[in-house]
Design a protein around this motif. Sequence first.
Motif, PDB file in Angstrom:
ATOM      1  N   TRP A 199       0.846  -1.187   0.000  1.00 46.32           N
ATOM      2  CA  TRP A 199       0.000   0.000   0.000  1.00 46.32           C
ATOM      3  C   TRP A 199       0.880   1.234   0.000  1.00 46.32           C
ATOM      4  O   TRP A 199       2.088   1.167   0.216  1.00 46.32           O
ATOM      5  N   HIS A 200       0.275   2.369  -0.296  1.00 45.49           N
ATOM      6  CA  HIS A 200       1.053   3.570  -0.521  1.00 45.49           C
ATOM      7  C   HIS A 200       1.532   4.191   0.784  1.00 45.49           C
ATOM      8  O   HIS A 200       2.718   4.457   0.968  1.00 45.49           O
ATOM      9  N   GLY A 201       0.600   4.460   1.689  1.00 46.30           N
ATOM     10  CA  GLY A 201       0.951   5.148   2.925  1.00 46.30           C
ATOM     11  C   GLY A 201       0.886   6.657   2.755  1.00 46.30           C
ATOM     12  O   GLY A 201       0.249   7.173   1.841  1.00 46.30           O
ATOM     13  N   LEU A 202       1.537   7.392   3.660  1.00 43.75           N
ATOM     14  CA  LEU A 202       1.492   8.861   3.689  1.00 43.75           C
ATOM     15  C   LEU A 202       0.055   9.369   3.759  1.00 43.75           C
ATOM     16  O   LEU A 202      -0.268  10.430   3.245  1.00 43.75           O
ATOM     17  N   TYR A 203      -0.803   8.583   4.378  1.00 44.61           N
ATOM     18  CA  TYR A 203      -2.201   8.958   4.614  1.00 44.61           C
ATOM     19  C   TYR A 203      -3.022   9.027   3.324  1.00 44.61           C
ATOM     20  O   TYR A 203      -4.067   9.652   3.285  1.00 44.61           O
TER      21      TYR A 203
ATOM     22  N   VAL B 199       3.119  -3.757   3.518  1.00 40.45           N
ATOM     23  CA  VAL B 199       4.166  -2.729   3.496  1.00 40.45           C
ATOM     24  C   VAL B 199       3.643  -1.448   2.860  1.00 40.45           C
ATOM     25  O   VAL B 199       3.091  -1.469   1.753  1.00 40.45           O
ATOM     26  N   ALA B 200       3.824  -0.322   3.560  1.00 44.10           N
ATOM     27  CA  ALA B 200       3.494   1.007   3.019  1.00 44.10           C
ATOM     28  C   ALA B 200       4.742   1.544   2.324  1.00 44.10           C
ATOM     29  O   ALA B 200       5.663   2.034   2.980  1.00 44.10           O
ATOM     30  N   VAL B 201       4.780   1.464   1.010  1.00 44.48           N
ATOM     31  CA  VAL B 201       6.033   1.695   0.284  1.00 44.48           C
ATOM     32  C   VAL B 201       6.493   3.147   0.299  1.00 44.48           C
ATOM     33  O   VAL B 201       7.693   3.429   0.380  1.00 44.48           O
ATOM     34  N   ALA B 202       5.568   4.098   0.217  1.00 47.07           N
ATOM     35  CA  ALA B 202       5.982   5.504   0.187  1.00 47.07           C
ATOM     36  C   ALA B 202       6.365   6.021   1.564  1.00 47.07           C
ATOM     37  O   ALA B 202       7.055   7.041   1.675  1.00 47.07           O
TER      38      ALA B 202
END
Length: 306
Positions: free
Chosen positions: A68-72, A91-94
């Motif tokens: 997943w991307h992440g950074l909200y 895993v939140a890659v960004a």
Amino acid sequence: MASALVAPMAAASPAPRILATTGMIADAARRLTGLEVTALMGPGMDPHGYRQTRSDIAAMARADLVLWHGLYLEAQMEDFLTELARNRPVVAVADALPKQMLRAHDIYPDRYDPHVWMDPTLWADVVDIIAATLGKTFPALADKAQTEAAVMRADITGLQTYAQQVLASVPAERRLLVTAHDAFGYFGRAYGFEVQGIQGLSTESEAGLARVTELVDLLVDRKIPAVFVETSVSDRSIRALIEGAAAQGHEVRIGGALYSDAMGPDGTYEGTWLGMIDHNVTTIARALGGAAPERGRMDQLAQVAG
């Protein structure tokens, strides 16, 4: 004898099941592995407000790796994804990007602008993070992922060179990009454009009449010829800008539909990250008075406006 013949087939292991939240991440993982990668959010879907469905939950629970991307970005899914990470690779890659490379969030002081795919140099770093994650999770794929990551970096460098050239052809006084929400901040920082979104970094934020009036005045004062809709956001507020400018005697048109939080249709060039950014760069340059080939860098785009 029969068991000896069957044994090699039984020993073959199935391909890992990889799932990504966004199309951009899925596109990178497909190129890095050559495998099928499921994307939860398809063309036209808005990740800011997306909530997991029952079928999504089942798919993620079965996956061998969830990226997943992440950074909200996936704000409505964060609690679920955090919980899922206790039991399987998620895993939140960004989130792994150095924070000094990120833009501050417009509302939350401890968060950052998630739209890093709009800057090819940042996205190249995310691709490296995805490659490292794939290699760590599936050691048999490590060499292939690293080899393909190098190929992707070369492609990204070529796209970056093209973007710099065609966007530099836009007259300096017209380098104002007005869109439905503030998804293009990294784009603006990379290419020297002022970026104004009617809504904030999330489409969940609201745009008031004062904001619309402010942007109408800016368009009129700067004599900007075009504004842009987004494929994953309603065009209602953009059309309000056009009507407001017309009321002041200035004609503004829709310069094209940009891919902001989702890529183009599946199976098309625009349905890849490279095609998505090529489309955006080409459309923006042509609509604001720059010089760019009608079908983009690779001569693969559908006809664009401008």
